[in-house]
Scaffold this active site. Structure first.
Site, short mmCIF file in Angstrom:
data_model
loop_
_atom_site.label_atom_id
_atom_site.label_comp_id
_atom_site.label_asym_id
_atom_site.label_seq_id
_atom_site.Cartn_x
_atom_site.Cartn_y
_atom_site.Cartn_z
N ASP A 94 39.57 34.35 35.74
CA ASP A 94 38.16 33.04 35.74
C ASP A 94 36.63 34.39 35.37
O ASP A 94 37.01 34.36 37.02
CB ASP A 94 37.43 32.22 36.12
CG ASP A 94 36.17 31.36 35.91
OD1 ASP A 94 35.51 31.65 34.39
OD2 ASP A 94 35.96 30.27 36.51
N ALA A 95 37.21 35.43 34.74
CA ALA A 95 36.41 36.79 35.44
C ALA A 95 34.78 36.85 34.53
O ALA A 95 33.25 37.14 34.53
CB ALA A 95 36.54 37.33 35.03
N LYS A 96 34.82 35.83 33.28
CA LYS A 96 33.82 35.45 32.14
C LYS A 96 33.55 37.14 32.23
O LYS A 96 32.07 37.60 32.23
CB LYS A 96 32.33 35.48 33.43
CG LYS A 96 32.70 33.27 33.34
CD LYS A 96 31.51 32.85 34.21
CE LYS A 96 31.83 30.72 33.97
NZ LYS A 96 32.40 31.14 35.26
N ARG A 97 34.05 38.00 31.15
CA ARG A 97 33.66 39.67 31.12
C ARG A 97 33.81 38.95 29.55
O ARG A 97 33.05 38.53 29.18
CB ARG A 97 34.82 40.08 31.27
CG ARG A 97 35.18 40.60 32.51
CD ARG A 97 34.30 41.05 33.66
NE ARG A 97 35.61 41.61 34.41
CZ ARG A 97 34.82 41.17 35.48
NH1 ARG A 97 34.28 40.11 35.69
NH2 ARG A 97 35.57 41.74 36.96
#
Length: 278
Positions: A94-97
């Site tokens: 869950d990095a939301k890059r």
């Protein structure tokens, strides 16, 4: 992991639960702080206690990055531990890059070649060239933010164009030109369960990652009612309500109890929907 393999795991475990590993050094039981790697020690016990009840884990990178290089090592050790001991688990970074060109390629290389997670969450708002690098890896997934559970979601995601189409609906429609139901998922918050019908009208076959059940009080029944499809199509995430169910030395067994409660509900939903047998 393919879509069919994920569905088979859901059927076998009678669960579509994703456990979020939002591991905060300030919230884990105090006795773990004596360990050389408290974050990993906490995660390991949570994973061992819940692995038979869920089909996915979702480490939230912010909680590891907040600890600098030490935290990133804990993240990588956590992923490696799951891969070695529970290889049927779907692992989501869950990095939301979300960045363009070479930057996106480097992020994809980092998570899919180095750490080797199954999926990564992405912000799609820089467009196709910020997402495409992640869709070049067979068996890997991009999970795009579509309709999130936070209060500020209405600032942009619910804006309408001249034809009355919401921005999140445009994201769902346009992004399907980039990938397929075999490598694209979408984040749709459980607190927006009543709008899942609009999501399913545009993306009937895609898996949806659904946060907001648990501490954010989203309704699992409503999510299933509006979001379930013929291969389940849901990964429902719970984080704090599971991993912080107890702060004593019994924290792992308490986490298992909370996960079991959700798994029981999910089993009933899957049976009622005739996706598994009683």
């Amino acid at each position: 992991m393919t879509r069919q393999e994920l569905f088979e795991n859901i059927r076998r475990k009678k669960s579509f639960l994703c456990v979020g590993l939002d591991t905060d050094i300030r919230k884990i039981p105090q006795f773990l702080l004596e360990d050389d790697d408290p974050l990993f020690a906490f995660n390991k016990r949570i994973i061992d206690a819940t692995a038979d009840l869920c089909v996915a884990y979702k480490p939230n990178l912010a909680f590891y990055e907040s600890m600098g290089s030490f935290g990133l090592q804990s993240f990588e050790k956590t992923v490696a531990y799951i891969q070695k001991n529970y290889p049927d688990q779907f692992i989501i970074a869950d990095a939301k890059r979300g960045d363009i060109g070479n930057t996106g390629e480097m992020y994809a290389r980092s998570f899919f070649e180095h750490v080797r997670v199954d999926a990564i969450t992405l912000s799609p708002y820089m467009g196709a060239d910020s997402v495409m690098p992640f869709l070049q890896y067979p068996g890997k997934w991009a999970i795009l933010l579509a309709l999130t559970s936070n209060e500020g979601a209405s600032d942009f995601q619910l804006l309408k164009d001249d034809q009355g189409v919401h921005l999140f609906e445009q994201v769902l429609s346009k992004s399907q030109d980039w990938g397929t139901a075999d490598n694209l998922m979408y984040v749709v918050g459980a607190t927006k369960a009543s709008m899942l019908e609009q999501v399913r009208a545009i993306a009937p076959d895609h898996f949806l990652l659904v946060p907001g059940v648990g501490s954010q009080h989203g309704s699992l029944e409503e999510v299933a009612k509006h979001g379930l499809n013929d291969h389940c199509g849901l990964l429902v995430n719970a984080s704090r309500s599971i991993i912080y169910a107890d702060s004593s030395e019994s924290f792992a067994s308490a986490a298992a109890e909370e996960a079991q409660k959700l798994r029981r509900q999910m089993t009933e939903i899957l049976i009622k929907s005739k996706l598994i047998e009683a």
